[in-house]
Enzyme design. Structure first.
Site, PDB file in Angstrom:
ATOM      1  N   ASP A  60       0.820  -1.141  -0.167  1.00 21.70           N
ATOM      2  CA  ASP A  60       0.213   0.700  -0.216  1.00 21.70           C
ATOM      3  C   ASP A  60       0.813   1.599  -0.062  1.00 21.70           C
ATOM      4  OD1 ASP A  60      -1.808   2.178   0.695  1.00 21.70           O
ATOM      5  OD2 ASP A  60      -2.851   0.593   1.004  1.00 21.70           O
ATOM      6  N   ALA A  84      -4.141   4.686  -7.543  1.00 27.76           N
ATOM      7  CA  ALA A  84      -4.950   5.710  -6.838  1.00 27.76           C
ATOM      8  C   ALA A  84      -5.976   4.750  -7.228  1.00 27.76           C
ATOM      9  CB  ALA A  84      -5.496   7.043  -8.243  1.00 27.76           C
ATOM     10  N   THR A 135      -5.300  13.670 -12.993  1.00 26.40           N
ATOM     11  CA  THR A 135      -6.750  13.748 -13.958  1.00 26.40           C
ATOM     12  C   THR A 135      -7.275  15.147 -15.005  1.00 26.40           C
ATOM     13  OG1 THR A 135      -8.897  13.221 -14.242  1.00 26.40           O
ATOM     14  CG2 THR A 135      -8.329  13.730 -12.271  1.00 26.40           C
ATOM     15  N   ASP A 136      -7.795  15.583 -15.742  1.00 27.26           N
ATOM     16  CA  ASP A 136      -8.613  16.655 -15.766  1.00 27.26           C
ATOM     17  C   ASP A 136     -10.361  17.064 -15.584  1.00 27.26           C
ATOM     18  OD1 ASP A 136      -9.983  14.661 -16.909  1.00 27.26           O
ATOM     19  OD2 ASP A 136     -10.439  15.152 -19.200  1.00 27.26           O
ATOM     20  N   GLU A 137     -10.655  15.664 -14.785  1.00 26.75           N
ATOM     21  CA  GLU A 137     -11.555  16.262 -14.103  1.00 26.75           C
ATOM     22  C   GLU A 137     -11.508  17.267 -12.504  1.00 26.75           C
ATOM     23  OE1 GLU A 137     -14.128  12.999 -12.841  1.00 26.75           O
ATOM     24  OE2 GLU A 137     -13.387  12.019 -15.296  1.00 26.75           O
ATOM     25  N   TYR A 161     -13.880  11.059  -6.584  1.00 21.48           N
ATOM     26  CA  TYR A 161     -12.735  10.986  -7.123  1.00 21.48           C
ATOM     27  C   TYR A 161     -12.442  11.760  -7.404  1.00 21.48           C
ATOM     28  CZ  TYR A 161     -10.124   9.882 -11.169  1.00 21.48           C
ATOM     29  OH  TYR A 161      -9.116   9.832 -11.496  1.00 21.48           O
ATOM     30  N   LYS A 165      -8.524  13.822  -5.683  1.00 20.48           N
ATOM     31  CA  LYS A 165      -7.546  13.478  -6.631  1.00 20.48           C
ATOM     32  C   LYS A 165      -6.939  15.069  -6.752  1.00 20.48           C
ATOM     33  CE  LYS A 165      -5.636  11.277  -9.144  1.00 20.48           C
ATOM     34  NZ  LYS A 165      -4.200  10.320  -9.135  1.00 20.48           N
TER      35      LYS A 165
HETATM   36  P1  NAD Z   1      -6.352   1.810 -12.293  1.00 17.75           P
HETATM   37  O1  NAD Z   1      -7.802   2.111 -11.054  1.00 17.75           O
HETATM   38  O2  NAD Z   1      -6.538   0.842 -13.603  1.00 17.75           O
HETATM   39  O3  NAD Z   1      -5.411   1.386 -11.534  1.00 17.75           O
HETATM   40  C1  NAD Z   1      -5.165   1.857 -10.172  1.00 17.75           C
HETATM   41  C2  NAD Z   1      -4.090   0.579  -9.846  1.00 17.75           C
HETATM   42  O4  NAD Z   1      -3.681   1.410  -8.374  1.00 17.75           O
HETATM   43  C3  NAD Z   1      -4.155  -0.695  -9.125  1.00 17.75           C
HETATM   44  O5  NAD Z   1      -3.264  -1.234  -9.688  1.00 17.75           O
HETATM   45  C4  NAD Z   1      -4.451  -1.046  -7.811  1.00 17.75           C
HETATM   46  O6  NAD Z   1      -4.227  -2.201  -7.226  1.00 17.75           O
HETATM   47  C5  NAD Z   1      -3.497  -0.074  -7.489  1.00 17.75           C
HETATM   48  N1  NAD Z   1      -4.381   0.885  -5.971  1.00 17.75           N
HETATM   49  C6  NAD Z   1      -5.109   1.212  -5.483  1.00 17.75           C
HETATM   50  N2  NAD Z   1      -4.745   1.644  -4.084  1.00 17.75           N
HETATM   51  C7  NAD Z   1      -3.636   1.257  -4.192  1.00 17.75           C
HETATM   52  C8  NAD Z   1      -2.784   1.327  -3.086  1.00 17.75           C
HETATM   53  N3  NAD Z   1      -3.276   2.155  -1.243  1.00 17.75           N
HETATM   54  N4  NAD Z   1      -1.620   1.094  -2.576  1.00 17.75           N
HETATM   55  C9  NAD Z   1      -0.822   0.984  -3.902  1.00 17.75           C
HETATM   56  N5  NAD Z   1      -1.630   0.866  -4.584  1.00 17.75           N
HETATM   57  C10 NAD Z   1      -2.874   0.782  -5.206  1.00 17.75           C
HETATM   58  O7  NAD Z   1      -6.666   3.123 -12.093  1.00 17.75           O
HETATM   59  P2  NAD Z   1      -5.929   4.145 -13.620  1.00 17.75           P
HETATM   60  O8  NAD Z   1      -7.069   4.718 -15.100  1.00 17.75           O
HETATM   61  O9  NAD Z   1      -4.805   2.930 -14.461  1.00 17.75           O
HETATM   62  O10 NAD Z   1      -5.247   5.749 -13.736  1.00 17.75           O
HETATM   63  C11 NAD Z   1      -3.904   5.961 -12.600  1.00 17.75           C
HETATM   64  C12 NAD Z   1      -3.316   6.784 -12.533  1.00 17.75           C
HETATM   65  O11 NAD Z   1      -4.034   8.332 -13.750  1.00 17.75           O
HETATM   66  C13 NAD Z   1      -4.831   7.375 -11.220  1.00 17.75           C
HETATM   67  O12 NAD Z   1      -4.717   7.870 -10.767  1.00 17.75           O
HETATM   68  C14 NAD Z   1      -5.933   7.859 -11.856  1.00 17.75           C
HETATM   69  O13 NAD Z   1      -6.418   8.867 -11.341  1.00 17.75           O
HETATM   70  C15 NAD Z   1      -4.704   8.390 -13.130  1.00 17.75           C
HETATM   71  N6  NAD Z   1      -5.993   9.535 -14.196  1.00 17.75           N
HETATM   72  C16 NAD Z   1      -6.486   8.255 -15.706  1.00 17.75           C
HETATM   73  C17 NAD Z   1      -7.350   8.102 -16.058  1.00 17.75           C
HETATM   74  C18 NAD Z   1      -8.513   7.893 -16.775  1.00 17.75           C
HETATM   75  O14 NAD Z   1      -8.875   8.568 -18.339  1.00 17.75           O
HETATM   76  N7  NAD Z   1      -8.106   5.534 -16.544  1.00 17.75           N
HETATM   77  C19 NAD Z   1      -7.422   9.778 -17.140  1.00 17.75           C
HETATM   78  C20 NAD Z   1      -6.119  10.668 -15.979  1.00 17.75           C
HETATM   79  C21 NAD Z   1      -5.646   9.485 -15.244  1.00 17.75           C
HETATM   80  O1  DAU Z   2     -10.606  12.506 -17.657  1.00 17.14           O
HETATM   81  C1  DAU Z   2      -9.920  11.578 -16.839  1.00 17.14           C
HETATM   82  C2  DAU Z   2     -10.733  11.019 -16.005  1.00 17.14           C
HETATM   83  O2  DAU Z   2     -11.683  10.293 -16.559  1.00 17.14           O
HETATM   84  C3  DAU Z   2     -10.434   9.772 -14.980  1.00 17.14           C
HETATM   85  O3  DAU Z   2     -10.022  10.593 -14.555  1.00 17.14           O
HETATM   86  C4  DAU Z   2     -10.575   8.775 -14.607  1.00 17.14           C
HETATM   87  O4  DAU Z   2      -9.598   7.753 -13.460  1.00 17.14           O
HETATM   88  C5  DAU Z   2     -11.850   7.729 -15.769  1.00 17.14           C
HETATM   89  O5  DAU Z   2     -11.953   6.672 -15.416  1.00 17.14           O
HETATM   90  C6  DAU Z   2     -12.339   8.510 -16.162  1.00 17.14           C
HETATM   91  O6  DAU Z   2     -13.472   9.521 -16.166  1.00 17.14           O
HETATM   92  P1  DAU Z   2     -15.021   9.069 -16.330  1.00 17.14           P
HETATM   93  O7  DAU Z   2     -16.169   9.425 -14.934  1.00 17.14           O
HETATM   94  O8  DAU Z   2     -14.670  10.498 -17.335  1.00 17.14           O
HETATM   95  O9  DAU Z   2     -14.694   7.957 -17.193  1.00 17.14           O
HETATM   96  P2  DAU Z   2     -15.598   6.768 -17.908  1.00 17.14           P
HETATM   97  O10 DAU Z   2     -15.356   5.529 -17.795  1.00 17.14           O
HETATM   98  O11 DAU Z   2     -16.566   6.396 -16.413  1.00 17.14           O
HETATM   99  O12 DAU Z   2     -17.569   7.628 -18.094  1.00 17.14           O
HETATM  100  C7  DAU Z   2     -17.642   8.472 -19.136  1.00 17.14           C
HETATM  101  C8  DAU Z   2     -18.163   8.796 -19.923  1.00 17.14           C
HETATM  102  O13 DAU Z   2     -19.405   7.144 -20.437  1.00 17.14           O
HETATM  103  C9  DAU Z   2     -19.274   9.513 -18.796  1.00 17.14           C
HETATM  104  O14 DAU Z   2     -19.464  10.659 -19.206  1.00 17.14           O
HETATM  105  C10 DAU Z   2     -20.017   8.547 -18.186  1.00 17.14           C
HETATM  106  C11 DAU Z   2     -20.457   7.362 -19.181  1.00 17.14           C
HETATM  107  N1  DAU Z   2     -20.349   6.171 -19.300  1.00 17.14           N
HETATM  108  C12 DAU Z   2     -19.945   5.561 -18.409  1.00 17.14           C
HETATM  109  C13 DAU Z   2     -20.448   4.261 -17.895  1.00 17.14           C
HETATM  110  C14 DAU Z   2     -18.907   3.525 -17.291  1.00 17.14           C
HETATM  111  C15 DAU Z   2     -22.063   5.897 -19.337  1.00 17.14           C
HETATM  112  O15 DAU Z   2     -22.854   6.585 -20.578  1.00 17.14           O
HETATM  113  N2  DAU Z   2     -21.876   4.503 -19.367  1.00 17.14           N
HETATM  114  C16 DAU Z   2     -21.339   3.813 -18.948  1.00 17.14           C
HETATM  115  O16 DAU Z   2     -21.564   2.463 -18.757  1.00 17.14           O
END
Ligand code: NAD
Ligand code: DAU
Length: 355
Positions: A60, A84, A135-137, A161, A165
């Site tokens: 962790d 995360a 993230t951009d969120e 979330y 972040k």
């Molecule tokens: P993910 O949920 O796929 O992976 C997260 C990883 O972190 C997992 O392997 C999990 O086991 C590990 N983890 C969770 N809690 C932990 C802890 N306490 N200690 C150690 N490991 C831990 O996430 P992702 O989509 O790969 O995102 C990675 C990073 O990028 C995150 O910080 C997220 O906020 C950021 N991000 C994601 C997106 C996206 O579209 N997925 C976009 C922008 C930024």
């Molecule tokens: O913008 C960056 C972020 O993008 C990251 O920080 C997050 O970790 C990542 O999960 C993602 O967040 P979103 O909320 O944008 O992603 P998600 O895939 O959950 O949803 C994308 C869009 O699709 C959102 O407008 C919600 C919609 N959606 C999502 C799901 C899962 C649906 O309409 N139906 C669905 O079942």
């Protein structure tokens, strides 16, 4: 430059893609610290099982003693924090884990890093980097006519979330200003590509379509996200690590604003072309369901700073990236089957009646 780094969250979606990217160069090595939550998957790291350049530790980021011990043993030149809780819907159902990992865990990681970093000599301290992946969120939601997010856009997070972040970004910033820890932060738009857990839009829609299940569109489907192929994100992170200005933040995006409906229509059209259903189109599976509470309407990234200062640009278009992604999932039957036995998918969609 020594290329030995510590990656946290390297068994998740972006983290594991980054591990693949980094270890493509045989002079690179890394220590991968991951708690293996539901989102962490060792199958994402299968090619590195016996690679001496990849050391995996299950643990962790909030375990300060463990982190300090690992830092002392491994002496990484950088820490890249991917770890995360990352899914907005989960943060609505159960925000506690988001506070625990994204805020308290990150704080403990920073404290362990600071304690160790301060004992190093000045040359090492100056070269060291703590790169926080965000993230951009954190910037909140845009109206249709608003300009895209820049690094100066005020923070305005709307989901638990996003708020967690945003807190983590502020802590990272404070460790630079207060303690001089050499930090970098990246704020990226929505990623897609291989190894993404199918709770997120693209893999969820893809796997539901292939299984002949409904494609649950939240609300009117006109929410906009800015999509970036994950390998382009990995290259951006490596670029910021190598050339970024300490203390700065960099927005990363794909110049690919799409409504959710556009994304799903593109996916279903590709599937209709390469794996047609026996009857009708995959598009017929689209089902409108109750909206996500507090659903942000639009995200858009202005990537001018990273393009201008670090000469990074995405290589994939949405069309090329989405085809690669579909191809990858179609070829990964055992990875997909293992993931689909997980607990979450059923729970999230149970309560979502047709809109
Ligand atoms: P993910 O949920 O796929 O992976 C997260 C990883 O972190 C997992 O392997 C999990 O086991 C590990 N983890 C969770 N809690 C932990 C802890 N306490 N200690 C150690 N490991 C831990 O996430 P992702 O989509 O790969 O995102 C990675 C990073 O990028 C995150 O910080 C997220 O906020 C950021 N991000 C994601 C997106 C996206 O579209 N997925 C976009 C922008 C930024
Ligand atoms: O913008 C960056 C972020 O993008 C990251 O920080 C997050 O970790 C990542 O999960 C993602 O967040 P979103 O909320 O944008 O992603 P998600 O895939 O959950 O949803 C994308 C869009 O699709 C959102 O407008 C919600 C919609 N959606 C999502 C799901 C899962 C649906 O309409 N139906 C669905 O079942």
């Amino acid at each position: 430059m020594d290329r030995k780094i510590l990656v946290t969250g390297g068994a998740g979606f972006i983290g594991s893609n980054f591990v693949h990217y980094w270890l493509n160069d045989p002079s690179h090595s890394l220590l991968n610290l991951d708690k293996l939550t539901y989102a962490g998957n060792l199958a994402n790291l299968a090619p590195f099982q016996s690679d001496p350049n990849h050391i995996f530790v299950q643990g962790d980021i909030g375990d300060r003693d463990l982190v300090r011990k690992l830092l002392e043993e491994f002496q990484p030149v950088a820490i890249l924090n991917f770890a995360a809780e990352s899914h907005v819907d989960r943060s609505i159902h159960a925000p506690g884990a988001f506070i625990e990992t994204n805020i308290v865990g990150l704080f403990n990681l920073l404290e362990a890093t600071r304690g160790w970093w301060q004992t190093q000599d000045s040359v090492f301290r100056e070269r060291f980097r703590f790169l926080h992946i965000s993230t951009d969120e954190v910037y909140g939601s845009l109206a249709p006519e608003d300009p895209a997010f820049t690094e100066e856009t005020p923070y305005s997070p709307n989901s638990p979330y996003a708020a967690s972040k945003a807190s983590s970004d502020h802590l990272v910033r404070a460790y630079y200003h207060t303690y001089g820890l050499p930090v970098l932060t990246t704020n990226c738009s929505n990623n897609y590509g291989p190894y993404q857990y199918p709770e997120k839009l693209i893999p969820l829609m893809l796997l539901n379509a292939l299984a002949g299940k409904p494609l649950p569109i939240y609300g009117d489907g006109r929410n906009i996200r800015d999509w970036l192929y994950v390998e382009d994100h990995c290259r951006a992170i490596a670029t910021v690590l190598a050339q970024g200005q300490v203390g700065e933040t960099y927005n990363i995006g794909g110049n690919n604003e799409k409504t959710n409906l556009e994304v799903v229509h593109t996916l279903t059209a590709i599937l209709d072309e390469i794996q047609p259903r026996s009857q009708g189109s995959y598009r017929d599976l689209i089902t409108y369901v109750t909206d996500r509470p507090g659903h942000d309407r639009r995200y858009a990234i202005n990537p001018a700073k990273i393009e201008r200062e670090l000469n990074w640009r995405p290589v994939e278009t949405f069309e090329s990236g989405i085809r690669k992604t579909v191809g990858w999932y179609l070829a990964q039957d055992s990875w997909v089957q293992n993931i689909l036995t997980g607990e979450y998918i059923a729970t999230n969609y149970q309560g979502r009646t047709h809109a």
